[in-house]
Scaffold this active site. Structure first.
Site, PDB file in Angstrom:
ATOM      1  N   HIS A 147       0.820  -1.220   0.000  1.00 28.14           N
ATOM      2  CA  HIS A 147       0.000   0.000   0.000  1.00 28.14           C
ATOM      3  C   HIS A 147       0.857   1.275   0.000  1.00 28.14           C
ATOM      4  O   HIS A 147       0.703   2.107  -0.905  1.00 28.14           O
ATOM      5  CB  HIS A 147      -0.992  -0.057   1.171  1.00 28.14           C
ATOM      6  CG  HIS A 147      -1.707   1.218   1.421  1.00 28.14           C
ATOM      7  ND1 HIS A 147      -2.551   1.791   0.491  1.00 28.14           N
ATOM      8  CD2 HIS A 147      -1.686   2.072   2.476  1.00 28.14           C
ATOM      9  CE1 HIS A 147      -3.028   2.929   0.982  1.00 28.14           C
ATOM     10  NE2 HIS A 147      -2.515   3.126   2.172  1.00 28.14           N
TER      11      HIS A 147
ATOM     12  N   ASP B 148       1.536   5.436   7.022  1.00 25.33           N
ATOM     13  CA  ASP B 148       0.706   4.672   7.964  1.00 25.33           C
ATOM     14  C   ASP B 148       1.497   4.100   9.140  1.00 25.33           C
ATOM     15  O   ASP B 148       0.939   3.343   9.937  1.00 25.33           O
ATOM     16  CB  ASP B 148      -0.008   3.521   7.224  1.00 25.33           C
ATOM     17  CG  ASP B 148      -1.281   3.970   6.512  1.00 25.33           C
ATOM     18  OD1 ASP B 148      -1.905   4.954   6.967  1.00 25.33           O
ATOM     19  OD2 ASP B 148      -1.651   3.343   5.506  1.00 25.33           O
TER      20      ASP B 148
ATOM     21  N   GLU C 221       0.108   5.471  12.572  1.00 23.28           N
ATOM     22  CA  GLU C 221      -1.264   5.017  12.815  1.00 23.28           C
ATOM     23  C   GLU C 221      -1.338   3.510  13.083  1.00 23.28           C
ATOM     24  O   GLU C 221      -2.107   3.069  13.928  1.00 23.28           O
ATOM     25  CB  GLU C 221      -2.126   5.356  11.601  1.00 23.28           C
ATOM     26  CG  GLU C 221      -3.576   5.019  11.830  1.00 23.28           C
ATOM     27  CD  GLU C 221      -4.497   5.946  11.093  1.00 23.28           C
ATOM     28  OE1 GLU C 221      -4.296   7.163  11.178  1.00 23.28           O
ATOM     29  OE2 GLU C 221      -5.399   5.439  10.434  1.00 23.28           O
ATOM     30  N   ASP C 222      -0.560   2.719  12.374  1.00 24.01           N
ATOM     31  CA  ASP C 222      -0.772   1.268  12.384  1.00 24.01           C
ATOM     32  C   ASP C 222       0.333   0.452  13.052  1.00 24.01           C
ATOM     33  O   ASP C 222       0.211  -0.772  13.136  1.00 24.01           O
ATOM     34  CB  ASP C 222      -0.933   0.758  10.934  1.00 24.01           C
ATOM     35  CG  ASP C 222      -2.228   1.241  10.306  1.00 24.01           C
ATOM     36  OD1 ASP C 222      -3.113   1.699  11.050  1.00 24.01           O
ATOM     37  OD2 ASP C 222      -2.347   1.183   9.073  1.00 24.01           O
TER      38      ASP C 222
HETATM   39 ZN    ZN Z   1      -2.837   4.603   3.680  1.00 19.20          ZN
END
Ligand code: ZN
Length: 175
Positions: free
Chosen positions: A34, A61, A64-65
Site C-alpha cells: 500500500h 501509515d 497510525e498502524d
Molecule cells: Zn494509507
C-alpha cells in the site's frame, strides 16, 4: 542523506514496521504494497518529485498502524517528513466514525505536501476497494467508502491537477 538513500531507508523502515501486517483484501496482501503504491502514484503517475512527499508517502501509515512515534520519524527522517506523517495520522482517541468525520473537516487545513499524500492515499484505497475489496465488505459499504473519500478530497481542492484527475478517474470505478 541524498534523495535515493532517504527513499531506500524509508522503504526499508516501513517494510520492517509493517512486517506482520496484511491488507484487508481476500488475498491478505502484505501491507507494504500500500505505501509503495502511493509512492508509485505520486512519482510515476502524477510526476511529483518532492522527496519529502515521496518519503512521507512510504511512511504515512507507520504511526497510525505500528508502534512508530512521530518523534522516532523526526529522529530518523527529520521534522518535515515526520510532520507530514503526523498530518496523515488519525487521533487514536476517536471512534472510527469520528475519525472519518475529522478527516473531512481537516482536509482543507492540511499542508500542501500532506494534501498530495492524502490524495494518493485515497486514489490507492479507491482502486483497492473497487478491484480488490476487503473480504466481507458488502456493496453498500464499498459505495459509502467512495462517497466518504470523495468528501475528503473535495475539501482539499485545489491541490494538484494531475493527482486530482487520477482521483476522479479512480472515483469512476465506484461499484
Ligand atoms: Zn494509507
Amino acid at each position: 542523506m541524498d534523495a535515493v538513500a532517504t527513499l531506500i531507508k524509508a522503504a526499508d523502515f516501513a517494510a520492517e514496521k509493517h512486517r506482520t501486517k496484511r491488507r484487508k483484501d481476500a488475498a491478505a496482501t502484505p501491507y507494504i504494497n500500500h505505501p509503495l503504491a502511493l509512492a508509485r502514484v505520486l512519482r510515476l503517475e502524477a510526476g511529483v518529485e518532492d522527496v519529502a512527499v515521496l518519503t512521507a508517502a512510504l511512511l504515512h501509515d507507520t504511526v497510525e498502524d505500528t508502534d512508530t512515534t512521530v518523534e522516532e520519524l523526526a529522529r530518523e527522517f527529520g521534522p518535515e517528513i515526520a510532520g507530514i506523517v503526523a498530518e496523515m495520522t488519525d487521533d487514536p482517541a476517536l471512534t472510527k466514525p469520528e475519525k472519518k468525520q475529522k478527516q473531512v473537516e481537516n482536509a482543507p487545513r492540511l499542508s500542501p505536501k500532506a494534501k498530495l499524500v492524502k490524495i494518493a492515499d485515497k486514489i490507492c484505497n479507491l482502486r483497492d476497494v473497487a478491484r480488490n475489496p476487503p473480504a466481507h465488505w458488502p456493496l453498500e459499504r464499498r459505495q459509502a467508502y467512495f462517497e466518504w473519500a470523495r468528501a475528503v478530497i473535495d475539501g482539499l481542492r485545489p491541490a494538484h491537477p494531475a493527482l486530482e484527475r487520477l482521483f476522479d478517474e479512480a472515483y469512476r470505478l465506484k461499484p
